[in-house]
Motif scaffolding. Sequence first.
Motif, PDB file in Angstrom:
ATOM      1  N   TRP A  99       0.782  -1.232   0.000  1.00  0.00           N
ATOM      2  CA  TRP A  99       0.000   0.000   0.000  1.00  0.00           C
ATOM      3  C   TRP A  99       0.818   1.288   0.000  1.00  0.00           C
ATOM      4  N   SER A 100       2.146   1.208   0.101  1.00  0.00           N
ATOM      5  CA  SER A 100       2.938   2.439   0.216  1.00  0.00           C
ATOM      6  C   SER A 100       2.815   3.386  -0.992  1.00  0.00           C
ATOM      7  N   PRO A 101       2.673   2.882  -2.250  1.00  0.00           N
ATOM      8  CA  PRO A 101       2.499   3.843  -3.352  1.00  0.00           C
ATOM      9  C   PRO A 101       1.223   4.668  -3.219  1.00  0.00           C
ATOM     10  N   PHE A 102       0.231   4.107  -2.525  1.00  0.00           N
ATOM     11  CA  PHE A 102      -1.039   4.802  -2.354  1.00  0.00           C
ATOM     12  C   PHE A 102      -1.001   5.768  -1.165  1.00  0.00           C
ATOM     13  N   THR A 103      -0.467   5.316  -0.035  1.00  0.00           N
ATOM     14  CA  THR A 103      -0.353   6.234   1.104  1.00  0.00           C
ATOM     15  C   THR A 103       0.609   7.372   0.773  1.00  0.00           C
ATOM     16  N   GLY A 104       1.657   7.059   0.014  1.00  0.00           N
ATOM     17  CA  GLY A 104       2.611   8.090  -0.378  1.00  0.00           C
ATOM     18  C   GLY A 104       1.986   9.120  -1.298  1.00  0.00           C
ATOM     19  N   SER A 105       1.183   8.670  -2.266  1.00  0.00           N
ATOM     20  CA  SER A 105       0.550   9.608  -3.205  1.00  0.00           C
ATOM     21  C   SER A 105      -0.681  10.266  -2.608  1.00  0.00           C
ATOM     22  N   ALA A 106      -1.060   9.859  -1.399  1.00  0.00           N
ATOM     23  CA  ALA A 106      -2.123  10.552  -0.671  1.00  0.00           C
ATOM     24  C   ALA A 106      -1.556  11.726   0.116  1.00  0.00           C
ATOM     25  N   GLY A 107      -0.228  11.871   0.088  1.00  0.00           N
ATOM     26  CA  GLY A 107       0.432  12.955   0.794  1.00  0.00           C
ATOM     27  C   GLY A 107       0.748  12.635   2.242  1.00  0.00           C
ATOM     28  N   TRP A 108       0.664  11.358   2.602  1.00  0.00           N
ATOM     29  CA  TRP A 108       0.892  10.929   3.990  1.00  0.00           C
ATOM     30  C   TRP A 108       2.365  10.593   4.208  1.00  0.00           C
ATOM     31  N   ASN A 109       2.863  10.881   5.413  1.00  0.00           N
ATOM     32  CA  ASN A 109       4.230  10.545   5.813  1.00  0.00           C
ATOM     33  C   ASN A 109       4.196   9.620   7.024  1.00  0.00           C
ATOM     34  N   TYR A 110       5.130   8.673   7.065  1.00  0.00           N
ATOM     35  CA  TYR A 110       5.178   7.704   8.159  1.00  0.00           C
ATOM     36  C   TYR A 110       5.348   8.373   9.521  1.00  0.00           C
ATOM     37  N   THR A 111       6.253   9.334   9.581  1.00  0.00           N
ATOM     38  CA  THR A 111       6.600   9.954  10.863  1.00  0.00           C
ATOM     39  C   THR A 111       6.591  11.477  10.757  1.00  0.00           C
ATOM     40  N   ASP A 112       6.901  12.125  11.858  1.00  0.00           N
ATOM     41  CA  ASP A 112       6.893  13.591  11.909  1.00  0.00           C
ATOM     42  C   ASP A 112       8.123  14.215  11.281  1.00  0.00           C
ATOM     43  N   LYS A 113       9.145  13.413  10.995  1.00  0.00           N
ATOM     44  CA  LYS A 113      10.368  13.921  10.391  1.00  0.00           C
ATOM     45  C   LYS A 113      10.788  12.997   9.252  1.00  0.00           C
ATOM     46  N   LYS A 114      11.567  13.546   8.322  1.00  0.00           N
ATOM     47  CA  LYS A 114      12.035  12.748   7.201  1.00  0.00           C
ATOM     48  C   LYS A 114      12.918  11.612   7.682  1.00  0.00           C
ATOM     49  N   ALA A 115      13.711  11.867   8.705  1.00  0.00           N
ATOM     50  CA  ALA A 115      14.562  10.829   9.303  1.00  0.00           C
ATOM     51  C   ALA A 115      14.608  11.038  10.803  1.00  0.00           C
ATOM     52  N   TRP A 116      14.701   9.951  11.527  1.00  0.00           N
ATOM     53  CA  TRP A 116      14.778   9.968  12.984  1.00  0.00           C
ATOM     54  C   TRP A 116      13.554  10.648  13.609  1.00  0.00           C
ATOM     55  N   GLY A 117      12.385  10.230  13.090  1.00  0.00           N
ATOM     56  CA  GLY A 117      11.138  10.749  13.622  1.00  0.00           C
ATOM     57  C   GLY A 117      10.917  10.342  15.066  1.00  0.00           C
ATOM     58  N   THR A 118      10.085  11.114  15.758  1.00  0.00           N
ATOM     59  CA  THR A 118       9.800  10.833  17.166  1.00  0.00           C
ATOM     60  C   THR A 118       8.403  10.266  17.379  1.00  0.00           C
ATOM     61  N   HIS A 119       7.564  10.293  16.354  1.00  0.00           N
ATOM     62  CA  HIS A 119       6.280   9.595  16.455  1.00  0.00           C
ATOM     63  C   HIS A 119       5.770   9.226  15.068  1.00  0.00           C
ATOM     64  N   TYR A 120       4.975   8.151  15.019  1.00  0.00           N
ATOM     65  CA  TYR A 120       4.392   7.646  13.775  1.00  0.00           C
ATOM     66  C   TYR A 120       2.996   8.225  13.570  1.00  0.00           C
ATOM     67  N   SER A 178      11.366   7.667   1.270  1.00  0.00           N
ATOM     68  CA  SER A 178      12.213   6.616   1.829  1.00  0.00           C
ATOM     69  C   SER A 178      11.519   5.839   2.930  1.00  0.00           C
ATOM     70  N   PHE A 179      12.126   4.734   3.302  1.00  0.00           N
ATOM     71  CA  PHE A 179      11.701   3.970   4.466  1.00  0.00           C
ATOM     72  C   PHE A 179      11.715   4.900   5.679  1.00  0.00           C
ATOM     73  N   PRO A 180      10.801   4.701   6.627  1.00  0.00           N
ATOM     74  CA  PRO A 180      10.895   5.473   7.868  1.00  0.00           C
ATOM     75  C   PRO A 180      12.141   5.065   8.646  1.00  0.00           C
ATOM     76  N   ILE A 181      12.876   6.044   9.136  1.00  0.00           N
ATOM     77  CA  ILE A 181      14.087   5.778   9.906  1.00  0.00           C
ATOM     78  C   ILE A 181      13.858   6.246  11.336  1.00  0.00           C
ATOM     79  N   THR A 182      13.702   5.315  12.254  1.00  0.00           N
ATOM     80  CA  THR A 182      13.482   5.658  13.657  1.00  0.00           C
ATOM     81  C   THR A 182      14.154   4.614  14.545  1.00  0.00           C
ATOM     82  N   ASN A 183      14.235   4.932  15.815  1.00  0.00           N
ATOM     83  CA  ASN A 183      14.640   3.926  16.778  1.00  0.00           C
ATOM     84  C   ASN A 183      13.507   2.910  16.935  1.00  0.00           C
ATOM     85  N   TYR A 184      13.853   1.752  17.483  1.00  0.00           N
ATOM     86  CA  TYR A 184      12.871   0.694  17.791  1.00  0.00           C
ATOM     87  C   TYR A 184      12.113   0.203  16.553  1.00  0.00           C
TER      88      TYR A 184
END
Length: 451
Positions: free
Chosen positions: A227-248, A405-411
């Motif tokens: 589903w990532s091509p669809f969530t991505g083209s919906a303008g959605w992002n996995y986390t609050d930051k491009k890299a090393w996000g602090t919440h999903y 890109s893939f979400p980059i976070t801890n855990y």
Amino acid sequence: MSRRSAALVGAVSLSLLAAGCGSGSSSSSSASPDTVSYWLWDSSQLPGYQECAKGFQKANPGVRVDLSQIGWDNYWTKLTASMIAGTEPDVFTDHITKFAQFADLDVLAPLDELPATQGIKDSDYQPGLAASWVGQDGHRYGAPKDWDTVAMFYDKKKTDAAGVSAETLNTLDWNPADGGTFEKTIARLTVDTKGRRGDQPGFDKNHVRTYGLASNDAGMADGQTQWSPFTGSAGWNYTDKKAWGTHYNYDQKAFQSTIEWYFGLAKKGYLAPYTVFSQSNKSDVQLSSGKAAIALHGSWMTKAIHGFKGIEARTALTPVGPSGKRATMQNGLADSLTKRGAKKPAAQKWVAYLASDACQTVVGQQGIVFPATKAGTEAAIAAYRKEGIDVTAFTRPVADGTTFSFPITNYAADVSGLMRPAMQDVYANGAPVGSLTTTNRQINLILSQGD
């Protein structure tokens, strides 16, 4: 439990959950300062790197590169175990979803501080690849290796029979309200056991012979080939930051409405149901066996799918979404140097050589993956073209800047561990997408933990 300890447990846990390409295994390492041990998981890329090793050894007399190819299913377990035992390789192929855990374990060497690798620059590679391997401390821990994107593989025999042209497939759009031309097209490509198409009267969604869209599991936390091509083209992002996000953001409406629509395609009979998928019946197998007309998959499958007998494989761009743009995940692998390997000048030089045009052009000529350097990518495009394979569906998004890109976070392991059953519950059991809000809350609680 400290973050460092959790990262170690998570790395092992994720290795047991993951699935991917590559098969077979071998293992060897050496403590000799003139022997560099290098691990990778993809058997199809092994010949290219064997050629790179020859070139490197010729340029560095007396140095030997010891390559070990270990299939993906065992790779991360063995790699983590070797780091615990102190027998880790000098250099290894790294995946962005594992980066945070290895960085947290403090087993990676900062390439920007070493003589042989400090000259690696972001501009030497396809946009965004090198920057993904910069840690929270600002140091670089991976030398860009190759990249991949996602597109729609389809069987031209089936699209021709349905009257669906390549031009149509490359100009599809979608939305979560009515599915747009994408849903209309996969409905047209769906055929029941009596020969009625999904857009024709009397279509029987409970007895389907060919699904318009293949199933590739529920997608866990990233949905790369689901589903990532669809969530991505919906303008959605996995986390609050491009890299090393602090919440999903799995609780956001843009994500949940997309997921509800996407898995709702299975209820209509257009997307293969969850029960069709298995490790021996993945989306590429569904496509090759005639069970599906279209399969979303990564560029690493190009040669394999084009080699299937009985179908005429082609590729098309992912559809344009509510954002007004199409989108595809761009994953970029890298070669990482362990702290033990960093003590060897030869290992440092090997990482630099792997990231150079000299090696990446050789790898590109194999026509298996797109190497990270621009010259390596061009070599791969030429190799595919020589075999009559058009890879525009994978390269154009990079040129257009419509990748993410893939979400980059801890855990990351914990995130996948929670999202996998949650997404399967939505797909397989029809659980409401609102249940993902609770999962998202659990994930963000984990991310909020300190050392």
